[in-house]
Scaffold this active site. Structure first.
Site, PDB file in Angstrom:
ATOM      1  N   THR A 141      44.412  58.539  42.991  1.00 56.05           N
ATOM      2  CA  THR A 141      44.219  57.262  42.288  1.00 56.05           C
ATOM      3  C   THR A 141      44.987  57.349  40.978  1.00 56.05           C
ATOM      4  OG1 THR A 141      42.314  58.063  41.089  1.00 56.05           O
ATOM      5  CG2 THR A 141      41.879  57.026  43.201  1.00 56.05           C
ATOM      6  N   LYS A 145      31.548  40.694  28.617  1.00 57.64           N
ATOM      7  CA  LYS A 145      30.094  40.488  28.556  1.00 57.64           C
ATOM      8  C   LYS A 145      29.768  39.735  27.271  1.00 57.64           C
ATOM      9  CE  LYS A 145      29.406  44.584  31.313  1.00 57.64           C
ATOM     10  NZ  LYS A 145      30.709  45.267  31.205  1.00 57.64           N
ATOM     11  N   TRP A 166      28.477  36.972  32.125  1.00 57.13           N
ATOM     12  CA  TRP A 166      29.712  37.685  32.436  1.00 57.13           C
ATOM     13  C   TRP A 166      30.844  36.682  32.577  1.00 57.13           C
ATOM     14  CZ3 TRP A 166      28.990  42.346  36.267  1.00 57.13           C
ATOM     15  CH2 TRP A 166      28.118  43.268  35.668  1.00 57.13           C
TER      16      TRP A 166
END
Ligand code: ADP
Length: 544
Positions: free
Chosen positions: A182, A436, A441
């Site tokens: 990754t 946030k 959200w």
């Protein structure tokens, strides 16, 4: 009662053998400078045999890792098959990572042999003293150039001296065929080891008509690098079905891509949105004949709806949005309309196609809310997307960070999503990018997509900035198109959003920047932006 079918191992060897027997005339073209280098699958299979003999001579044994440091080209494809089919493990390295991460990856994977494109030699020379297990370097060209790498071999010289017959061993389908890391946005990169079985089944997944439908008649151009989740599996499925492949080599500028599509009559191509945004901007000024394209696959980051619409309405080109991850080989979802959605009003159709799509057969999905319960498929409730299936990771390679990525046998993607009643997933944000604000959200991706639909905007990234009252508020970082650098205003960006978003979702401020920083695989690097604007005082705080 037991089924009474053969115990047939799902490995890559029959794919290679199939291409050799059935598709030996079909072409693999690589852009090498101004010219194209052309080979056939017949030659590819023969050269893969030579390569396997060579690797054996260099001491590569079952399970050993063989690294590549290379662009998308025909030699890389030979490695894609020779290495796994001889029972070793192919490890393509993301050459855009910082040096210390590359060294970490090569050492962590314990790579024994490293193949490198001639143009990339200088980078490897710098790293070589830190690469502990590498016993041989092979430069992917005709002869050995001036270099400090030692011991070094030239690919073509090795192949010339090797026999083309190789007795491919019988492998187990759970043997590792390849690995990728990754890109490690936080901490060191994590290794993902793909089994033969996973790649085999994933290749079928990519060939399904309702996913990418890759077939013999296609000419596939993988623009996504072969080091980025195995070019999303396109080299394997193309070989499996005998599709012609066009590799762009290191030539990834919008004009290179448009010319390759035009000249090689590419039917299907795949890459991250920034590439296609770049090509779209070029097509505003110049004409290319891209009529051969049946589908452009866009994934790796959210494809703005405006981009999908412009390609289709202005240029008659179909962009298909897909979502996946390194941990998923990478296919997860593909956004195609169902038969009964085709006649929906245009706006609804594009809204569906801009979602990340429905899960491919082989991928099970669920969204899990903050309390650990499953979020309903109502298209509204946010949850973390979790997945399971035969080409999804079960643990990271030798990494004690594994446990936190799994929950009751599901892999936690770290993506915040909604799933609608038709099963279409919409990625709202990465858990780390979501803003946030006072218990709500705010999706940075929704705002970005809307801003990028503004005709004066080239790119936009929205990030959270600290706010004393609301905790976090959105800041829009906008890159204007060159022609509008001097005329674009903050007010028109906010005005453009006003009709589409509730007041509390509107960015508190807009800043104009030269370019959005990109990660090693071409995605917006919001970590870097967040860092730059860490101390930024919003006008709503300063009273401005
Ligand atoms: P890296 O972390 O190396 O960039 P991946 O390429 O595996 O690794 O990235 C996977 C992540 O990219 C996903 O979890 C998701 O956040 C994002 N992503 C991939 N495709 C899409 C898409 N179509 N829309 C939005 N986000 C996407």
């Amino acid at each position: 009662m037991q089924g009474q079918m053969m115990d047939y191992q799902l490995t890559l060897t029959p794919m290679l053998e199939r291409a050799r027997r059935l598709f030996y005339k079909k072409e693999i073209a690589t852009k090498a400078g101004p010219a194209m280098e052309r080979r056939t699958y017949g030659e590819m299979a023969e050269r893969a045999g030579r390569l396997a003999n060579t690797l054996e001579k260099l001491g590569v044994r079952r399970g050993d890792r063989v690294a590549t440091f290379a662009w998308n080209n025909a030699r890389h494809l030979e490695l894609y098959f020779a290495v796994p089919c001889m029972g070793a493990v192919l490890h393509p390295i993301n050459l855009r990572l910082p040096g210390e991460q590359i060294a970490y990856i090569v050492n962590h994977a314990d790579d024994k042999v490293l193949f490198v494109d001639p143009t990339l030699l200088p980078a490897v020379e710098k790293l070589a003293p830190h690469l502990k297990a590498v016993k041989h370097f092979v430069v992917m060209g005709d002869k050995i150039p001036e270099t400090t790498l030692n011991p070094i071999h030239a690919y073509e010289e090795l192949l010339k001296d090797a026999a083309s017959d190789y007795a491919w061993p019988r492998l187990h389908e759970n043997d590792a065929a390849a690995m990728c890391y990754t890109s490690g946005t936080t901490g060191n990169p994590k290794g993902v080891a793909y089994s033969h079985r996973a790649i085999y089944l994933h290749s079928f997944g990519l060939s399904m008509a309702d996913s990418f439908g890759i077939c013999e008649r296609d000419t596939v151009m993988p623009v996504v690098p072969m080091f980025h989740v195995l070019a999303w599996g396109t080299p394997f499925v193309s070989t499996m079905v005998g599709a012609k492949i066009v590799f762009p080599g290191p030539h990834l500028q919008p004009r290179d891509l448009a010319e390759l599509i035009q000249n090689e009559r590419v039917t299907l191509t795949a890459g991250v949105p920034t590439l296609w945004m770049g090509m779209l901007a070029l097509m505003e000024k110049e004409r290319f004949d891209l009529s051969s394209l049946r589908e452009m696959i866009v994934g790796g980051a959210a494809a703005p709806q405006s981009m999908i619409e412009t390609y289709e309405k202005k240029h008659g080109l179909k962009v298909t949005h897909a979502w996946g991850m390194t941990e998923m080989t990478p296919l997860g979802t593909v956004s195609k309309l169902k038969s009964y959605q085709i006649d929906l009003p245009e706006a609804e159709r594009f809204a569906i196609r801009a979602k990340q799509g429905t899960p491919a057969m082989g991928v099970e999905i669920r969204a899990v809310d903050e309390n650990g319960g499953e979020a309903p498929w109502d298209g509204k409730t946010f949850g973390e997307l979790q997945v399971r299936g035969p080409w999804i990771i079960s643990s990271y390679y030798n990494d004690d960070r594994s446990p936190q990525s799994f929950m009751d046998g599901w892999f936690r993607t770290g993506d915040v999503v909604t799933i609608d009643p038709e099963g279409y997933v919409q990625i709202v944000d990465r858990t780390k990018d979501v803003i946030k604000s006072g218990g709500e959200w705010i999706s940075s991706q929704d705002l970005e997509n809307a801003i990028m639909a503004h005709p004066k905007v080239l790119e936009a990234a929205v990030i959270a900035v600290a706010h004393p009252k609301w905790q976090e508020r959105p800041l829009a970082c906008v890159v204007p198109k060159p022609d509008f650098k001097d005329s674009i205003t903050k007010e028109e960006i906010i005005e453009h959003l006003r009709g589409r978003f509730d007041k509390m979702y509107l960015p508190d401020d807009v800043v104009f920047i030269e370019a959005v920083p990109k990660t090693s695989v071409g995605k917006f690097d919001k970590k870097v932006l967040r860092q730059s604007y860490r101390e930024y005082v919003l006008p709503s705080v300063s009273g401005g």
